[in-house]
Design a protein around this motif. Structure first.
Motif, short mmCIF file in Angstrom:
data_model
loop_
_atom_site.label_atom_id
_atom_site.label_comp_id
_atom_site.label_asym_id
_atom_site.label_seq_id
_atom_site.Cartn_x
_atom_site.Cartn_y
_atom_site.Cartn_z
N SER A 93 74.75 58.90 74.20
CA SER A 93 74.65 60.03 73.28
C SER A 93 73.83 59.66 72.05
O SER A 93 73.97 58.56 71.51
N PRO A 94 73.01 60.57 71.56
CA PRO A 94 72.19 60.27 70.37
C PRO A 94 72.98 60.28 69.07
O PRO A 94 72.63 59.57 68.14
N HIS A 101 60.93 59.24 70.68
CA HIS A 101 61.81 58.42 69.85
C HIS A 101 61.94 57.02 70.42
O HIS A 101 62.99 56.63 70.95
N GLU A 140 65.08 54.93 69.42
CA GLU A 140 66.33 55.31 70.08
C GLU A 140 66.37 54.78 71.51
O GLU A 140 67.42 54.32 71.97
N THR A 185 65.48 63.18 72.74
CA THR A 185 66.66 62.44 73.21
C THR A 185 66.66 62.28 74.72
O THR A 185 67.19 61.30 75.23
N ALA A 221 65.43 59.23 77.03
CA ALA A 221 66.19 57.98 77.05
C ALA A 221 66.89 57.67 78.37
O ALA A 221 66.90 56.51 78.81
N ASP A 272 74.72 66.49 72.44
CA ASP A 272 73.32 66.12 72.30
C ASP A 272 72.91 66.32 70.84
O ASP A 272 73.52 65.72 69.95
N THR A 308 68.75 70.89 74.30
CA THR A 308 68.26 69.86 73.39
C THR A 308 67.20 70.41 72.44
O THR A 308 67.00 71.61 72.34
#
Length: 784
Positions: A91-92, A212, A215, A247, A250, A316, A353
């Motif tokens: 999870s971000p 990102h 991340e 996100t 990832a 999210d 998202t």
């Protein structure tokens, strides 16, 4: 279309800001030479991995049989959650985004296993051969059911000023309504993809199409139970992203890294387009309601708006996205009393998202619906109501208590009224509609006021690394990512301007976590604001260092010393920039430095629901004219005039390109891009054949874009303003113009509700509602 010409510009001019330099990858992209991740040559003995996806939306895994898949020649192994050394939650912000499902299934097409094979095709075939037995459970698929059950991924949050309900009750006029707002598929040209390669020093090198990189670095490290310095992430360019790779790039990088960790070989994960559609989140659909009270002139006295975001199975980024919807439910208008509530609705679907605008469009459209509905209720032109309710001195406090300090929309509207010939065209359209029973025209001018900054405070920071080589050439790395928007080109311009050298001497290269650490995502329209300022600060540090060296070396004062046109000029003479750099090198002067920037004045007190979440606001206007066929429900955008505020433009050509693209994408969101799920929670619109984005034929025949002449009053890099997201919401003018055409059926006394996207079917339904209203009104008048 109006474009800034680039053929007459001096590309060697050291005054780089305001010049329409070509996008640094443009020629490579149009000739096919731009290298994306899937274009990279594969390492010897490299492998491919593909996820096994759930075929139910809610339930439990009872048994898994991988024997048939493992028997296929070329299959190396199949990994499950049990093979994850570290965390299975990626999870971000909050929790609940599971990399590989263990027992509980939360949405259709959720990854459960990862098949690793010696070819992409083998991995995909084997993934389909895995047999999984489930125990189904009841799934929440409808947002209204989620609201009824108070099924939230995060608690509700509301903005309050005064007593909104009392103000509405006391008002002379009231109107209420609701709106279903559809989601939107990102439809990036380059799908989700990552390559993970073990390094000789025991680390992991990730190439990923991500907004990102930091991340991705952090999550891969957590999944593999390693320190962050174990993982290096590189991102040269993306073939589009629009938030879909903030996100949700990832998971695929983490899965590739998991397979590479176990096999010791390079592994690529690339989703097929259909699975990309089904396994990744979209723009949040919303279901919103409102009540508004106003006086005889149409001046708003109170509003009560309820905003419901369709979040999917996990948080999210939904908390911040719904917050931004709340922050933009006012758009450009002052609400004396307001209650604006936001619910984050949990459903058994893929977690929605970030998407261009980040919730802002879903809030802003409510403000425009309110303006239109007030106008038709009072028999006035919607533009009159919009102008009357604009923020102005004395009426300048937002519902979240941030004071508006720039009031340029009044002047922008006046300019558009004149240049767009608004009133004459409106009169001509009314006359046309009276004599045209089938084709109806509509015209609408809608503004945009969009807040710039991440609403999460710590993300408003950026770093850069600037290196000058002994020959005077400059190399820059920064924390932003290039997804086609021209960020690297603008960074090069900023550095060239700061050092007063030619653009051709500045190279901006791939984003890498070992060059610039702990970076924020390239999102929230902040790419240039943050990374541009960081690069500028780095260049300024080097410039000051060079001045100090030159002062000591030439025995001159730094007063009056300047860099100009590839030269250092001082009181005793001048020296070319390359000569200066080589001289500094020979005298052991450091020619590399880092730059850093953090946005000032940004804060939000969630407990008090007030603060200063935005550094500044970007403004824009769109005047759209449409034609609607009452027999088929089809609509055509025939002309659009856009006036947009980008402050002091760093690159006018790139800015206009962003405005054009954002407007068309916003138009698509509201007219053709129709996401649909079947009763089992399976995404039915999972391919270009079933999901229609705008094509070149949907572009208006007259497409006029002009930059508003202004500069940013806030201290931004060269007084520019962000341009990535704000023009997306200019597309609301198309939806509003369609409603204006439908209102002609009722002699502009009423505009039927028009849920989005305004497909032909929904337009036809609205036509019937308008006709029924008109008939009812006639009967009422006759009875009276």
């Amino acid at each position: 279309m109006r474009h800034f010409k680039t053929d007459k510009l001096d590309k060697n001019k050291s005054n780089a800001i305001g010049q329409s330099f070509i996008h640094e990858s443009a020629i490579k992209q149009v000739t096919g030479k731009a290298v994306y991740i899937d274009d990279r040559a594969e390492e010897a003995h490299s492998l491919h991995a593909y996820p096994v996806l759930s075929t139910i939306s809610s339930g439990k895994v009872l048994s898994i049989d991988t024997s048939e898949a493992l028997a296929i020649a070329g299959v190396i192994d199949i990994y499950s959650a049990k093979d994850i050394p570290g965390k299975n939650d990626i999870s971000p912000v909050f929790t609940g985004d599971i990399l590989l499902a263990e027992e509980i299934i939360s949405y259709h097409s959720q990854p459960i296993l990862l098949v690793v094979a010696n070819s992409y095709q083998t991995a995909r075939i084997a993934a389909r051969k895995v047999k999984i037995e489930y125990e189904k459970s009841a799934a929440i698929l409808d947002i209204k059911e989620a609201i009824k059950q108070e099924s939230w991924v995060r608690p509700p949050h509301a903005l309050n000023r005064g007593d909104a309900q009392q103000a509405i009750k006391a008002a002379k006029h009231t109107v209420d309504g609701e709106l279903d707002i559809g989601g939107q598929e990102h439809f990036y040209l380059e799908g989700q993809i990552s390559i993970a390669s073990p390094t000789e020093d025991g680390g992991m090198f990730i190439q990923t199409s991500s907004q990102h990189p930091s991340e991705v670095q952090h999550l891969v490290a957590k999944v593999l139970k390693q320190p962050f310095n174990y993982v290096t992430v590189e991102m040269r360019r993306m073939g589009g992203a629009f938030g879909g790779k903030e996100t949700q790039a990832a998971p695929w990088a983490c899965l590739a890294a998991l397979a590479a960790f176990h096999t010791g070989r390079s592994v690529k994960v690339r989703l097929a387009r259909g699975d990309d559609f089904k396994s990744t989140g979209k723009r949040h659909p919303f279901y919103n309601t409102y009540q508004v009270g106003f006086d005889d002139d149409g001046l708003i006295e109170g509003v009560d708006i309820n905003i419901n975001g369709y979040c999917g199975h996990s948080a999210d980024l939904s908390d911040a996205i719904v917050d931004r919807a709340l922050f933009h439910a006012d758009n450009a208008y002052y609400y004396p009393s307001a209650h604006i509530n936001g619910n984050r609705c949990r459903t058994n679907t893929v977690s929605n998202t970030a998407y261009r605008g980040f919730g802002g469009p879903q809030g802003m459209i409510m403000a425009e619906k309110i303006m239109d509905d007030i106008a038709y209720a009072l028999g006035k032109d919607p533009l009159e109501i919009r102008k009357l309710n604009l923020y102005r001195p004395g009426r300048d406090l937002t519902p979240y208590k941030q004071k508006i300090e720039q009031f340029i929309l009044k002047d922008m509207i006046a300019q558009m009224e004149q240049e767009g010939d608004y009133w004459a065209r409106k009169a001509a359209i009314k006359a046309f509609n009276k004599s045209s029973p089938i084709i109806k025209k509509g015209l609408s001018l809608t503004p945009v006021k969009f807040g710039i900054s991440f609403t999460v405070q710590h993300l408003n920071q950026a770093g850069a690394l600037l290196v000058i080589y002994a020959d005077g050439s400059v190399h820059v790395n920064h924390g932003g990512t290039e997804m086609g928007q021209g960020l690297n080109t603008k960074i090069a311009q900023i550095v060239a301007q700061a050092l007063s050298i030619d653009m051709q001497h500045v190279l901006v290269n791939a984003t890498r976590t070992d060059k610039v650490p702990n970076t924020s995502p390239t999102a929230a329209s902040s790419g240039t604001d943050l990374n541009g300022m960081a690069a500028f600060n780095a260049a300024t540090t080097i410039k000051e260092r060079l001045f100090e060296f030159a002062s000591a070396h030439f025995d001159v004062s730094t007063e009056g010393m300047l860099l100009e046109n590839n030269k250092l000029i001082h009181e005793k003479g001048e020296i070319s920039f390359p000569e200066l750099i080589n001289l500094a090198y020979l005298n052991r002067i450091s020619l590399s430095t880092t730059g850093f920037y953090s946005t000032p004045e940004i804060y939000y007190n969630r407990d008090k629901a007030e603060g200063h979440p935005f550094f500044y606001f970007a403004y824009g206007l769109a005047l759209s004219e449409v034609e609607v066929d009452l027999l088929t429900g089809e609509n055509t955008l025939t002309r659009v005039d856009i006036l947009h505020d980008v402050g002091n433009s760093i690159n006018p050509a790139l800015d206009i390109g962003q405005i054009e693209g954002a407007f068309i994408q916003g138009m698509g969101w509201l007219t053709t891009e129709d996401l649909s799920w079947n009763k089992e929670g399976v995404l039915a619109s999972n391919a270009p054949a079933t999901y229609k984005i705008p094509a070149i034929g949907d572009t208006p025949a007259q497409f006029n874009v002009k930059l508003y002449d202004s500069q940013n009053p806030a201290t931004t890099v060269f007084k520019s303003k962000a341009v990535g997201e704000p023009p997306f919401m200019l597309g609301i003018s198309v939806w509003s113009a369609i409603r204006n055409a439908l209102a002609s059926i009722t002699d502009y006394q009423y505009a039927p509700n028009l849920n989005t996207p305004a497909t032909a079917e929904r337009v036809l339904n609205a036509v019937e509602v308008a006709k029924q209203w008109s008939e009812s009104a006639k009967k009422g008048a006759n009875n009276a």
